[in-house]
Design a protein around this motif. Structure first.
Motif, PDB file in Angstrom:
ATOM      1  N   LYS A  31     -27.971  47.636  16.487  1.00 14.70           N
ATOM      2  CA  LYS A  31     -27.724  47.451  17.913  1.00 14.70           C
ATOM      3  C   LYS A  31     -27.000  46.142  18.219  1.00 14.70           C
ATOM      4  O   LYS A  31     -26.384  46.021  19.256  1.00 14.70           O
ATOM      5  N   LYS A  75     -29.337  43.491  22.356  1.00 14.73           N
ATOM      6  CA  LYS A  75     -30.737  43.074  22.463  1.00 14.73           C
ATOM      7  C   LYS A  75     -30.923  42.121  23.638  1.00 14.73           C
ATOM      8  O   LYS A  75     -31.912  42.207  24.382  1.00 14.73           O
ATOM      9  N   GLU A  92     -30.820  44.059  26.876  1.00 13.29           N
ATOM     10  CA  GLU A  92     -32.039  44.840  27.107  1.00 13.29           C
ATOM     11  C   GLU A  92     -33.175  43.943  27.628  1.00 13.29           C
ATOM     12  O   GLU A  92     -33.983  44.372  28.457  1.00 13.29           O
TER      13      GLU A  92
END
Length: 686
Positions: A13, A18, A21
């Motif tokens: 990812k 990250k 998110e």
């Protein structure tokens, strides 16, 4: 390349995701309400010189959209369980060993032949901003199709395709030229073979002509030295005609044969008498006719001129070798009154004489002699009739003899002036000409020379049942087949039946033996020819005689022949007198006193004077609708001649007799007979 950006994030990812998110980013647009964009605004790609919205053009996606789609695509692929197709790396060194799909010129030609694609001429496409060259209509819209299909670098691909098309066109053009050259080579080879054959044929012809020339020179030398005679020359040329038939006709060797054989042929017919020796030389001419004329003779009869025979070797041979002897014999020794020698010669030479030569013989030898003989012919002194030596020429001369007929008729008429009907030689002299003369000339000859003589014979005939002389009547009946039927009927009506019926009437009035009368009647009837018995007028007279015989047998009074005519005369006379009296009475009442003597005179004349014969005939003509007019300036024995229709008549008032002209004679007739004579021409016309 947009699809490959951040491709490594398929397996991780990344730190950026990250961090986003943790800040609450769940995907999609940025901001509180997800209305922002993750990638910066980029310029849209559009073809050069293309306006917005043109042809429903689809805009190329931006890099950000490509990145986003590339991020979402692997997850979709994994979800569906499909393996992505690895991209070929043609730039890698490992890909150099791979086999490339290449086409050779032969492969291209085979493909084009299978597709049946024909090379077209180079054309210009003027539809765009810049004109472009199109060599293959198959790729006419390829550039637009590439643009519509979003193909990368369409200009480069178009240029490459154009180069390929030009090369393909050149290959096909070269192939077509090679094919034409091969076909030309085949045709030239065939022409070479043909010319070689022609050269060989010409060589053979030259050899043949040299051989023929040598042979002809040899024949000429032998003839000059006297070694070869006419039969040897004919044999030599016959051999040449059989061995070299084509060259014999092509080079007109028949004319050469004529030049060699004519002097020898003249010697053969020198001193020849054709009328005494008609078969002389015919066997030789049969051979020479084949040599000079061949199997397909030319008809030179369309050239009646004597100079035309020089065009035909055989005709020239006949005219120069045979004709002089025949002309000498025809002019000096032949007698036209003996046609057999000349006819025998022409019959013997029928298959050897060309039509032009036969025409010349008949026109220049026979006809002048016949004309001279006809001019010298005298029928009163000649013992041989003219038809005996003139008619045998009819099959050969035909219409050419027409000029001879007029002097013949004139001389026959002159000879028949002193002829009597008892002389039967006239019939033997004239009857053969009935089918030769035309019908009008034949009838005119008989009417002038024969019919008056027959009428005189009938007038001399005395009808006596006790001692009857039938010779005059048989003289007339002998001409029944020669004299036209209407003239025979007129002869019998005027010269025979008047006397015959009167004799029958007198006999029936004297209580005769009816069986003897019947035999007498049947005897006369048997003397008539079948043609006369079939005639309507003759049947009427015979029927009238039977009616008279029936009246006598039944005890009734026999009506005298001609009584009806006399009664009609009286009836006409009385009616005419009554009409004149009525006219006189009307005139007397209308005229004044000074006209009274004239009226009285008219009435006296009408009451005391009978009608003249002219008035009776005039009234009779008026009743039967026949024209009755005097012929001005024409008299017969001092009497005025009148025209009763088509019949010329005259009247003797002193003897109360009516005469009608029949041929050259004037015969007494009754009114009924006169009416019948006028009706005969109309019957004949019908």
């Amino acid at each position: 390349m947009g699809a490959e950006v951040a491709e490594f994030e398929r397996y991780t990812k990344g730190i950026g995701s990250k961090l986003l998110e943790k800040m609450g980013y769940k995907g999609g647009g940025l901001g509180k309400n997800a209305q922002g964009i993750a990638a910066p605004i980029e310029v849209k790609l559009r073809p050069k010189n293309m306006g917005m919205g043109f042809n429903d053009y689809k805009e190329v996606s931006s890099v950000s959209s490509v990145l986003l789609s590339s991020l979402d695509a692997p997850e979709e692929g994994e979800a569906k369980g499909k393996e992505p197709k690895p991209k070929e790396k043609l730039w890698s060194k490992k890909s150099k060993g791979r086999k490339k799909d290449l086409k050779t010129a032969d492969d291209l030609l085979i493909m084009k032949s299978e597709q049946a694609v024909e090379t077209v001429q180079t054309i210009l496409d003027m539809r765009g901003p810049q004109p472009r060259v199109v060599t293959n209509l198959e790729h006419l819209n390829a550039e637009q199709s590439d643009i519509d299909d979003d193909v990368p670098m369409p200009e480069l691909q178009h240029n490459l395709r154009l180069i390929v098309d030009l090369v393909e066109a050149d290959i096909q053009t070269i192939h077509k030229k090679m094919k034409q050259e091969k076909e030309t080579t085949v045709l030239l080879e065939k022409e070479r073979v043909r010319l070689q054959k022609e050269v060989d044929r010409q060589k053979n012809q030259i050899g043949t002509l040299e051989l023929l020339t040598t042979t002809l020179v040899d024949i000429q030398q032998k003839i000059a030295s006297g070694v070869m005679q006419l039969d040897s020359v004919a044999a030599a040329f016959s051999s040449l005609q059989d061995d070299y038939a084509e060259e014999y006709k092509l080079h007109n060797l028949s004319a050469v044969a004529l030049s060699f054989g004519l002097p020898l042929m003249v010697k053969v017919f020198s001193g020849w008498e054709p009328l005494l020796q008609p078969h002389h030389g015919t066997d030789i001419l049969v051979v020479w006719k084949q040599l000079l004329q061949g199997d397909d003779p030319i008809d030179y009869s369309v050239f009646p001129d004597a100079n035309s025979y020089s065009d035909s070797p055989y005709v020239q041979l006949i005219m120069e070798a045979v004709f002089p002897s025949l002309r000498f014999a025809a002019v000096n020794t032949w007698e036209p009154r003996d046609p057999e020698p000349m006819l025998r010669f022409l019959e013997t030479w029928e298959n050897l004489l060309p039509k032009s030569v036969l025409h010349s013989i008949l026109e220049h030898l026979v006809m002048p002699k016949l004309s001279l003989a006809v001019d010298q012919w005298d029928p009163r002194q000649e013992t041989v009739p003219i038809h005996a030596w003139l008619h045998p020429w009819l099959p050969l001369l035909g219409q050419r003899m027409e000029p001879l007929y007029h002097p013949i008729r004139f001389k026959l008429e002159s000879a028949l002036r002193a002829w009597h009907a008892s002389d039967t030689s006239a019939y033997a002299l004239l009857s053969p000409w009935q089918t030769v003369f035309d019908s009008s000339s034949w009838e005119m000859l008989l009417v002038k020379s024969i019919v008056p003589k027959l009428m005189a014979a009938l007038q001399e005939l005395v009808i006596n049942p006790r001692a009857q002389q039938l010779e005059p009547f048989r003289w007339v009946m002998a001409w029944g087949n020669a004299v036209p039927i209407h003239h025979m009927v007129t002869l019998l009506e005027t010269g025979f039946f008047v006397k015959w019926r009167q004799v029958l009437y007198n006999w029936l009035c004297s209580t005769p033996d009816f069986e003897e009368v019947t035999r007498w009647y049947l005897g006369w009837k048997s003397l008539f020819t079948p043609e006369l018995l079939a005639n309507e007028r003759i049947r009427w007279y015979l029927q009238n005689a039977l009616e008279m015989m029936d009246q006598a047998v039944e005890g009734m009074p026999v009506v005298q022949p001609g009584a009806k005519e006399n009664i009609s005369y009286l009836r006409i006379t009385e009616r005419r007198q009554f009409e004149n009296q009525q006219q006189a009475t009307a005139a007397a009442g209308a005229y004044s006193q000074e006209h009274a003597p004239l009226s009285a005179s008219v009435g006296r004349d009408n009451g005391n004077t009978e009608m003249s014969l002219k008035e009776v005939v005039e009234m009779f003509a008026e009743q039967n609708d026949v024209q009755f007019l005097p012929k001005v300036g024409r008299l017969h024995e001092g009497f005025q001649v009148y025209g009763f229709g088509s019949v010329s008549i005259c009247m003797d008032n002193a003897q109360q007799r009516l005469y009608a002209q029949s041929g050259d004679r004037w015969v007494p007739v009754s009114l009924e007979q006169l009416l019948d004579m006028n009706r005969i021409p109309s019957k004949r016309w019908k």
